[in-house]
Scaffold this motif. Structure first.
Motif, mmCIF file in Angstrom:
data_model
loop_
_atom_site.group_PDB
_atom_site.id
_atom_site.type_symbol
_atom_site.label_atom_id
_atom_site.label_comp_id
_atom_site.label_asym_id
_atom_site.label_seq_id
_atom_site.Cartn_x
_atom_site.Cartn_y
_atom_site.Cartn_z
ATOM 1 N N PRO A 122 0.805 -1.222 0.000
ATOM 2 C CA PRO A 122 0.000 0.000 0.000
ATOM 3 C C PRO A 122 0.841 1.276 0.000
ATOM 4 O O PRO A 122 0.403 2.304 -0.515
ATOM 5 N N ASP A 123 2.052 1.205 0.550
ATOM 6 C CA ASP A 123 2.922 2.389 0.541
ATOM 7 C C ASP A 123 3.285 2.774 -0.891
ATOM 8 O O ASP A 123 3.249 3.956 -1.267
ATOM 9 N N LEU A 124 3.620 1.780 -1.718
ATOM 10 C CA LEU A 124 3.946 2.053 -3.123
ATOM 11 C C LEU A 124 2.699 2.420 -3.917
ATOM 12 O O LEU A 124 2.763 3.234 -4.844
ATOM 13 N N ALA A 125 1.570 1.831 -3.547
ATOM 14 C CA ALA A 125 0.310 2.210 -4.193
ATOM 15 C C ALA A 125 0.022 3.691 -3.933
ATOM 16 O O ALA A 125 -0.412 4.414 -4.830
ATOM 17 N N GLY A 126 0.291 4.137 -2.718
ATOM 18 C CA GLY A 126 0.096 5.552 -2.394
ATOM 19 C C GLY A 126 0.944 6.461 -3.268
ATOM 20 O O GLY A 126 0.469 7.487 -3.770
ATOM 21 N N LEU A 127 2.205 6.075 -3.477
ATOM 22 C CA LEU A 127 3.086 6.879 -4.341
ATOM 23 C C LEU A 127 2.574 6.914 -5.776
ATOM 24 O O LEU A 127 2.582 7.969 -6.426
ATOM 25 N N ALA A 128 2.118 5.778 -6.278
ATOM 26 C CA ALA A 128 1.578 5.730 -7.635
ATOM 27 C C ALA A 128 0.317 6.585 -7.742
ATOM 28 O O ALA A 128 0.096 7.248 -8.763
ATOM 29 N N LEU A 129 -0.498 6.598 -6.703
ATOM 30 C CA LEU A 129 -1.727 7.413 -6.726
ATOM 31 C C LEU A 129 -1.407 8.904 -6.680
ATOM 32 O O LEU A 129 -2.102 9.710 -7.311
ATOM 33 N N ILE A 130 -0.375 9.286 -5.954
ATOM 34 C CA ILE A 130 0.057 10.694 -5.961
ATOM 35 C C ILE A 130 0.485 11.082 -7.372
ATOM 36 O O ILE A 130 0.127 12.155 -7.879
ATOM 37 N N TRP A 131 1.226 10.211 -8.019
ATOM 38 C CA TRP A 131 1.699 10.442 -9.388
ATOM 39 C C TRP A 131 0.506 10.571 -10.342
ATOM 40 O O TRP A 131 0.450 11.483 -11.164
ATOM 41 N N LEU A 132 -0.455 9.664 -10.203
ATOM 42 C CA LEU A 132 -1.655 9.735 -11.051
ATOM 43 C C LEU A 132 -2.445 11.008 -10.793
ATOM 44 O O LEU A 132 -2.965 11.624 -11.733
ATOM 45 N N ALA A 133 -2.542 11.406 -9.532
ATOM 46 C CA ALA A 133 -3.252 12.639 -9.200
ATOM 47 C C ALA A 133 -2.592 13.836 -9.876
ATOM 48 O O ALA A 133 -3.269 14.718 -10.415
ATOM 49 N N HIS A 134 -1.264 13.860 -9.852
ATOM 50 C CA HIS A 134 -0.547 14.957 -10.504
ATOM 51 C C HIS A 134 -0.859 15.016 -12.003
ATOM 52 O O HIS A 134 -1.153 16.084 -12.545
ATOM 53 N N ILE A 135 -0.793 13.868 -12.652
ATOM 54 C CA ILE A 135 -1.061 13.829 -14.094
ATOM 55 C C ILE A 135 -2.501 14.233 -14.372
ATOM 56 O O ILE A 135 -2.775 15.011 -15.293
ATOM 57 N N GLY A 136 -3.435 13.735 -13.565
ATOM 58 C CA GLY A 136 -4.834 14.114 -13.737
ATOM 59 C C GLY A 136 -5.044 15.610 -13.585
ATOM 60 O O GLY A 136 -5.765 16.236 -14.368
#
Length: 134
Positions: A86-100
């Motif tokens: 889940p820690d890495l999932a959180g980082l990926a979601l931050i990245w996706l949020a930025h792109i969005g």
């Protein structure tokens, strides 16, 4: 379509998709119970890729696009889920949020002709995100 960028209804749909990516990433991040302080600290980290423009517009566009394509954070999110991280999932979601967020605001992938020349239109010249005359 005029030139190399999307106009009209398709452009609006792409920006709406960006807003939906942002909303979904925010929801999923909250659902995971990740740190909002970390979210705030890292939201604009992908923009460090702008430093690539110090090496010229081609290198800048390549690095920027690499950090602003959905493929890498989606792969990261899939791997994080597969390995129960889940820690890495959180980082990926931050990245996706930025792109969005970027897409919702009209900041698209870059062409090598210059930072402001994107697939969603020219930015920084017209002031409203529309294609400005060159």
């Amino acid at each position: 379509m005029s030139g190399r960028s999307v106009e009209g209804w398709p452009r609006m749909l792409l920006r709406l998709e960006g807003a939906c990516i942002l909303a979904a990433a925010l929801w999923a991040y909250g659902w995971l119970g990740q740190s909002w302080w970390l979210f705030a600290a890292l939201l604009f980290a992908p923009d460090l890729s702008l430093l690539g423009y110090a090496a010229g517009p081609v290198a800048g566009a390549v690095l920027y696009n690499l950090m602003h394509t959905l493929a890498l954070p989606l792969i990261g999110l899939s791997l994080a889920a597969g390995f129960d991280r889940p820690d890495l999932a959180g980082l990926a979601l931050i990245w996706l949020a930025h792109i969005g967020l970027d897409r919702a605001l009209g900041y698209g992938l870059k062409y090598a002709s210059g930072f402001g020349d994107t697939h969603l239109g020219v930015i920084g010249r017209a002031g409203d995100g529309t294609i400005a005359p060159h």
